[in-house]
Write a protein that holds these residues in place. Sequence first.
Motif, PDB file in Angstrom:
ATOM      1  N   THR A 176     150.699 -20.898  64.002  1.00 47.84           N
ATOM      2  CA  THR A 176     149.313 -21.286  63.049  1.00 47.84           C
ATOM      3  C   THR A 176     149.684 -23.220  63.861  1.00 47.84           C
ATOM      4  O   THR A 176     148.788 -23.848  63.422  1.00 47.84           O
ATOM      5  N   PRO A 229     156.869 -18.239  60.466  1.00 47.97           N
ATOM      6  CA  PRO A 229     155.422 -19.655  60.494  1.00 47.97           C
ATOM      7  C   PRO A 229     156.400 -20.403  59.819  1.00 47.97           C
ATOM      8  O   PRO A 229     157.574 -20.134  59.263  1.00 47.97           O
ATOM      9  N   GLY A 380     145.686 -18.325  66.541  1.00 47.71           N
ATOM     10  CA  GLY A 380     146.162 -18.373  65.842  1.00 47.71           C
ATOM     11  C   GLY A 380     146.532 -16.715  65.270  1.00 47.71           C
ATOM     12  O   GLY A 380     147.482 -16.404  65.283  1.00 47.71           O
ATOM     13  N   ASN A 384     149.933 -14.375  66.799  1.00 49.49           N
ATOM     14  CA  ASN A 384     150.811 -13.909  65.818  1.00 49.49           C
ATOM     15  C   ASN A 384     151.112 -12.825  65.938  1.00 49.49           C
ATOM     16  O   ASN A 384     151.815 -11.818  65.865  1.00 49.49           O
TER      17      ASN A 384
END
Length: 417
Positions: A176, A229, A380, A384
């Motif tokens: 992020t 995160p 993002g 991930n």
Amino acid sequence: MLSGCSSAAESSSDGPVTLEFWTYSLKGGDPAAEAIIDTYEKANPGVTIKLSEVGGTAETSSKLLAADRANETPDVVQVEYRALPSLVVAGVVKDITADVADSKDAVDENVWELTTLNEQVYGVPQDIGPMMFTYRADLFEQYGAKVPTTWAEYAEAAAVIRAADPTAYIASFSATQFEFFAAHAAQAGAEWWTNDGESWTVGIDSEESLATADYWQDLVDRDLVIVEPLLTPEWNAQVNSGKILSWAAASWVPSVIYSVAPDTAGKWESAPLPQWTPGDAAVSFQGGSTFLVPEKSKNAKAAAEFAAWLGASDEGSELLLSLDIYPGGNAGREATLTADPPKLMPQQTDFYAVADQVITDTTIPVTWGPNVNVAQTALGDALNAAALNKESFRDVYKATQATVVEDLETQGYTVSE
């Protein structure tokens, strides 16, 4: 393309006026914020500032666009720098170049660049994010890890920490961190967006940018950073327990870490961001926000005067320090040099001196495109998944490039190769 339109609302600041101010830094009921507003109102009889708290940049931008369509805009709005180009392109932001001309010397040129598009100023800088490396000094010393001055040394320190404590990591890898990845790519010489006034160029898949993708791929694949995160309960617990030892971002990191791990205060320090090319200290800013005046403000002149006072004047920028932010104005920046260090590192008395040198070295301007939100989502989510599944980060960057270009073209922009 980014020039916008001249303001249709040039109301005078003479006479009683109420300025509606959308902000998330100045909160109603906060004594520090109320003191700032009281100071301005007492010095400017007849001007009333009405604070309206709004959410983050995405929420504020969508609300401003809706208010513009309804001809019911506020007078001053705080948004993050990355949101400004899309609002300028949409025609909802006033060109305040002439209004802030007398304030130009009160803010350094590299800070004004954050609000300047095609030599026109669209906002007054509020705060800035000089990029720094914040780390657990006690554990780095305990494990024999050198505080990295380059990203190559960062990887070496990560390996030393993992060897010393198999349950600890130098940092988490959080997909992020869009602005950080853009800034890191800029360090390597990449420009994710550029504009020549007629067309956009997108460089997310440039070789310079892909080199930084390869760098993080290597650390993830070697289990030298943990895929987690930021600011989740798990991340917070690992920071508190000394299992995540650093965070490379900006000068606001200490206040964030202190908010979730206050018991670790006194164990942290901050240093300049590691260099991509040894000997080259140039970096860009990460984060920060600006005060803009909507095109349809009914009190545009008074609004610009207030924005210039708050962000650029000696008095205003020094008062912004009371909000625990890093002022963009020179007076506020100078005041940091005699301020107490952040609560997270009360022993690091040179914190602001280090940050001030970083600001001097912040010579890489980052241009945000009009569809930065599209890029953030595309990068993002896919990054991930790639980190968790050990898939190619390069492919993610290339796919993000394609998505961003396609979106620009769909919106009617000219895109150059």
